[in-house]
Design a protein around this motif. Structure first.
Motif, PDB file in Angstrom:
ATOM      1  N   ALA A 132      -6.698   0.639   2.468  1.00  0.00           N
ATOM      2  CA  ALA A 132      -6.289  -0.955   1.560  1.00  0.00           C
ATOM      3  C   ALA A 132      -4.975  -1.823   1.685  1.00  0.00           C
ATOM      4  CB  ALA A 132      -7.031  -0.572   0.128  1.00  0.00           C
ATOM      5  N   PHE A 133      -3.625  -0.775   1.669  1.00  0.00           N
ATOM      6  CA  PHE A 133      -2.293  -1.180   1.845  1.00  0.00           C
ATOM      7  C   PHE A 133      -2.282  -1.262   3.683  1.00  0.00           C
ATOM      8  CE2 PHE A 133      -1.424   1.054  -2.628  1.00  0.00           C
ATOM      9  CZ  PHE A 133      -0.175   0.596  -2.338  1.00  0.00           C
ATOM     10  N   GLU A 134      -2.974  -0.950   4.467  1.00  0.00           N
ATOM     11  CA  GLU A 134      -2.858  -1.743   5.681  1.00  0.00           C
ATOM     12  C   GLU A 134      -3.936  -3.014   5.781  1.00  0.00           C
ATOM     13  OE1 GLU A 134      -3.333  -2.438   9.588  1.00  0.00           O
ATOM     14  OE2 GLU A 134      -5.096  -2.325   8.682  1.00  0.00           O
ATOM     15  N   ARG A 135      -4.815  -2.887   5.244  1.00  0.00           N
ATOM     16  CA  ARG A 135      -5.297  -4.005   4.615  1.00  0.00           C
ATOM     17  C   ARG A 135      -5.168  -5.057   3.904  1.00  0.00           C
ATOM     18  NH1 ARG A 135     -10.999  -4.879   5.827  1.00  0.00           N
ATOM     19  NH2 ARG A 135     -12.062  -6.964   5.374  1.00  0.00           N
ATOM     20  N   ALA A 136      -4.424  -4.977   3.210  1.00  0.00           N
ATOM     21  CA  ALA A 136      -3.035  -6.228   2.681  1.00  0.00           C
ATOM     22  C   ALA A 136      -2.358  -6.610   2.892  1.00  0.00           C
ATOM     23  CB  ALA A 136      -3.047  -5.513   0.923  1.00  0.00           C
ATOM     24  N   GLY A 137      -1.787  -5.985   3.938  1.00  0.00           N
ATOM     25  CA  GLY A 137      -1.051  -6.277   4.901  1.00  0.00           C
ATOM     26  C   GLY A 137       0.574  -5.659   4.519  1.00  0.00           C
ATOM     27  N   GLY A 138       0.202  -4.686   3.646  1.00  0.00           N
ATOM     28  CA  GLY A 138       1.256  -3.644   3.522  1.00  0.00           C
ATOM     29  C   GLY A 138       1.640  -3.392   2.830  1.00  0.00           C
ATOM     30  N   ILE A 139       2.305  -2.670   1.755  1.00  0.00           N
ATOM     31  CA  ILE A 139       3.168  -2.079   0.696  1.00  0.00           C
ATOM     32  C   ILE A 139       3.540  -3.501  -0.252  1.00  0.00           C
ATOM     33  CG2 ILE A 139       4.253  -0.671  -0.565  1.00  0.00           C
ATOM     34  CD1 ILE A 139       5.460   1.152   1.936  1.00  0.00           C
ATOM     35  N   ARG A 140       4.391  -4.205  -0.027  1.00  0.00           N
ATOM     36  CA  ARG A 140       4.424  -5.072  -1.002  1.00  0.00           C
ATOM     37  C   ARG A 140       3.191  -5.654  -1.244  1.00  0.00           C
ATOM     38  NH1 ARG A 140       9.963  -7.856   1.202  1.00  0.00           N
ATOM     39  NH2 ARG A 140      11.411  -5.565   0.779  1.00  0.00           N
ATOM     40  N   SER A 141       2.645  -6.126  -0.533  1.00  0.00           N
ATOM     41  CA  SER A 141       1.330  -7.100  -0.879  1.00  0.00           C
ATOM     42  C   SER A 141       0.159  -6.324  -2.160  1.00  0.00           C
ATOM     43  CB  SER A 141       0.515  -7.025   0.279  1.00  0.00           C
ATOM     44  OG  SER A 141       1.096  -8.383   1.618  1.00  0.00           O
ATOM     45  N   ALA A 142       0.088  -5.441  -1.169  1.00  0.00           N
ATOM     46  CA  ALA A 142      -0.787  -4.430  -1.575  1.00  0.00           C
ATOM     47  C   ALA A 142      -0.609  -4.155  -3.330  1.00  0.00           C
ATOM     48  CB  ALA A 142      -1.067  -3.389  -1.351  1.00  0.00           C
ATOM     49  N   VAL A 143       0.823  -3.428  -2.691  1.00  0.00           N
ATOM     50  CA  VAL A 143       1.296  -3.468  -5.117  1.00  0.00           C
ATOM     51  C   VAL A 143       1.207  -4.661  -6.235  1.00  0.00           C
ATOM     52  CG1 VAL A 143       3.273  -2.663  -6.675  1.00  0.00           C
ATOM     53  CG2 VAL A 143       2.721  -1.674  -4.095  1.00  0.00           C
ATOM     54  N   THR A 144       1.117  -5.759  -5.230  1.00  0.00           N
ATOM     55  CA  THR A 144       1.037  -7.465  -6.074  1.00  0.00           C
ATOM     56  C   THR A 144      -0.329  -7.373  -6.720  1.00  0.00           C
ATOM     57  OG1 THR A 144       3.203  -7.954  -4.806  1.00  0.00           O
ATOM     58  CG2 THR A 144       1.441  -9.353  -5.841  1.00  0.00           C
ATOM     59  N   VAL A 145      -1.350  -6.392  -5.368  1.00  0.00           N
ATOM     60  CA  VAL A 145      -2.762  -7.380  -6.209  1.00  0.00           C
ATOM     61  C   VAL A 145      -2.577  -6.093  -6.800  1.00  0.00           C
ATOM     62  CG1 VAL A 145      -4.614  -6.775  -4.859  1.00  0.00           C
ATOM     63  CG2 VAL A 145      -3.040  -7.664  -3.636  1.00  0.00           C
ATOM     64  N   GLU A 146      -2.362  -4.477  -7.068  1.00  0.00           N
ATOM     65  CA  GLU A 146      -2.499  -3.620  -7.926  1.00  0.00           C
ATOM     66  C   GLU A 146      -2.289  -3.751  -9.437  1.00  0.00           C
ATOM     67  OE1 GLU A 146      -2.701   0.997  -6.775  1.00  0.00           O
ATOM     68  OE2 GLU A 146      -0.582   0.111  -6.001  1.00  0.00           O
ATOM     69  N   LEU A 147      -0.893  -4.605  -9.352  1.00  0.00           N
ATOM     70  CA  LEU A 147      -0.338  -4.665 -10.307  1.00  0.00           C
ATOM     71  C   LEU A 147      -0.371  -6.158 -11.385  1.00  0.00           C
ATOM     72  CD1 LEU A 147       3.888  -5.086  -9.619  1.00  0.00           C
ATOM     73  CD2 LEU A 147       2.560  -3.256 -11.194  1.00  0.00           C
ATOM     74  N   VAL A 148      -1.301  -7.309 -10.746  1.00  0.00           N
ATOM     75  CA  VAL A 148      -2.132  -7.855 -11.461  1.00  0.00           C
ATOM     76  C   VAL A 148      -3.369  -7.842 -12.038  1.00  0.00           C
ATOM     77  CG1 VAL A 148      -3.796 -10.225 -10.907  1.00  0.00           C
ATOM     78  CG2 VAL A 148      -0.906 -10.001  -9.983  1.00  0.00           C
ATOM     79  N   SER A 149      -3.736  -6.648 -11.112  1.00  0.00           N
ATOM     80  CA  SER A 149      -5.801  -6.306 -11.305  1.00  0.00           C
ATOM     81  C   SER A 149      -5.380  -5.735 -12.236  1.00  0.00           C
ATOM     82  CB  SER A 149      -6.297  -5.602  -9.853  1.00  0.00           C
ATOM     83  OG  SER A 149      -6.341  -6.226  -9.011  1.00  0.00           O
ATOM     84  N   LEU A 150      -3.394  -4.148 -12.741  1.00  0.00           N
ATOM     85  CA  LEU A 150      -3.353  -3.982 -13.884  1.00  0.00           C
ATOM     86  C   LEU A 150      -3.826  -4.828 -15.260  1.00  0.00           C
ATOM     87  CD1 LEU A 150      -3.681  -1.513 -14.389  1.00  0.00           C
ATOM     88  CD2 LEU A 150      -0.479  -1.793 -14.605  1.00  0.00           C
TER      89      LEU A 150
END
Length: 447
Positions: free
Chosen positions: A53-71
């Motif tokens: 999912a981190f690779e699919r999201a376009g990298g670490i920053r994008s994936a962590v951003t999605v995680e934090l918003v979803s949180l």
């Protein structure tokens, strides 16, 4: 999930003479016990999918951003469900939705509940199938000294044959009984396997030769990156999903103040965020764009550290699968028994046994067939993540909207909370529509 929560509550609390399913009469649960059960409900098969999912999201920053918003929405959903449970007096997810939102929405909740558990069962079998494939190759290499690519094909060396045997000889006998009390002693393997996997991935990243570690960007830019970020929300929903068990946990706590429940929800989700993020970051940094949907499949078969991780995950899933089946079966069987009682005045032991056996065999057979013909876990989790939007976004949003119509709160509070309920509901509807449509189209394209 609620059954798993009940079993865990029974294990952590002191012994009681009453059955563990009697949640209202069960011993009270402390703060640490509640956090532990929340973690065990959330940390599971979704962990394997996070590096992909981190690779699919376009990298670490994008994936962590999605995680934090979803949180924000994840914690909000847990708080809303605890509040809805407190005002309705109900102790199961379906009962709370039915009491707060009405019978029609309650019936929709039951249908979604069964379908969600069914797809989780499929995901579990897909994961077991993946691990069996890797284990078969590893055993062949250890015994013969030859690479697994040279292993001759026989029906008994096919991991699908092993999966069928596993379902017949182990999963089916564990799933037949009405209650599976043994699960409370071994279901802790889920948390153990998740923690071990995260630590193992970090160790492998730091001990692998630098020439084998992929050079990966922290982020990518552009419109395609935004589309990719939205596409991984189902994976995050599936990974953090513990909302079905949350009401059972809340109703079993000794301290049911809403402020205390907020603390439990925030702490639990932060722990999950740390474990999922570490797994996603280090798995992605290790393999980059070559990471597979199941992170364990990215490692070689002779890696002892990951071989142990496969065994732990396989055993934990095999032991949790019957609990998922039991809960889904009960939602289907209860109306069937009620219909029998209304028509004939009594439900015989023979009818109950036959219906239970038939539903169990049918559940295992259909999930097994889907797991065999749809071997990519990312496709299965995409479907589950879309359905999870109902339990994380849509039903909590509806509960908040309906509750604000009758609860004695100030006008300003009513307006603010109703607006937040509408935002949560719309967000869930968008996630469900987008992710489910894409996932179904991908599944149909493979048939």
């Amino acid at each position: 999930m609620e059954e798993l929560a009940r079993e865990s509550i029974s294990l952590l609390a002191s012994a009681s003479a009453k059955p563990p399913l009697d949640v209202a009469a069960a011993p009270r649960l402390g703060s640490m016990g509640a956090i532990f059960i929340m973690l065990k409900s959330a940390l599971g098969a979704g962990l394997l999918n996070f590096p992909w999912a981190f690779e699919r999201a376009g990298g670490i920053r994008s994936a962590v951003t999605v995680e934090l918003v979803s949180l924000v929405f994840l914690v909000s959903g847990l708080i809303i469900l605890g509040y809805a449970s407190s005002i309705s007096g109900q102790c199961t997810y379906q009962a709370v939705v039915k009491e707060v939102c009405g019978p029609a929405i309650g019936q929709l909740c039951e249908i979604c509940f069964v379908f969600n558990l069914f797809m989780i069962s499929v995901a579990f079998l897909v994961i077991v199938d993946d691990q069996l494939e890797k284990l078969c190759g590893s055993l062949y290499e250890l015994v013969t000294g030859l690479p697994d690519s040279e292993m001759p094909y026989h029906f008994y060396t096919d991991q699908r044959f092993a999966l069928v045997l596993l379902c017949l000889l182990l999963i089916l006998p564990l799933s037949i009984p009405k209650e599976i009390s043994i699960q409370k002693y071994i279901s802790v393997l889920g948390t153990l396997a998740a923690t071990y996997l995260t630590v193992a991935i970090i160790i492998k990243y730091h001990t692998m030769p630098s020439v084998l570690v992929q050079v990966t960007p922290l982020y990518s830019s552009g419109i395609s990156s935004w589309a990719s970020m939205f596409s991984v929300i189902p994976t995050i929903c599936f990974g953090f999903q513990c909302h079905e068990a949350s009401i059972t946990i809340y109703s079993s706590m000794a301290n049911q103040r809403l402020s205390h429940w907020v603390l439990i929800s925030v702490v639990s989700m932060i722990f999950c965020l740390v474990i999922y993020s570490l797994t996603g970051v280090y798995g992605y940094l290790t393999f980059g764009k070559n990471v597979k949907a199941d992170i364990l499949m990215s490692y070689t078969g002779d890696d002892i550290l990951m071989l142990i991780a496969r065994l732990l995950f396989g055993v934990s899933i095999i032991t949790i699968y019957p609990i998922i089946l039991l809960l889904g079966r009960s939602v289907i069987q209860d109306p069937l028994l009620s219909w029998r009682r209304r028509r004939y005045g009594v439900v015989t032991v023979e009818f109950e046994s036959r219906s239970r056996y038939a539903l169990t065999v049918l559940w295992i057979t259909v999930t097994l067939l889907i797991a065999v013909f749809v071997p990519d876990i990312s496709k299965v989790i995409s479907v589950i993540g879309g359905i999870s939007a109902f339990f994380i976004f849509i039903f909590p949003g509806l509960c908040l909207i309906f509750a604000m119509q009758s609860e004695p709160v100030s006008c300003k509070t009513r307006v603010v909370l109703t607006v937040w309920g509408v935002v949560t509901l719309i967000s869930g509807a968008f996630i469900f529509g987008q992710s489910t449509t894409i996932a179904v189209m991908q599944l149909l394209g493979r048939i």
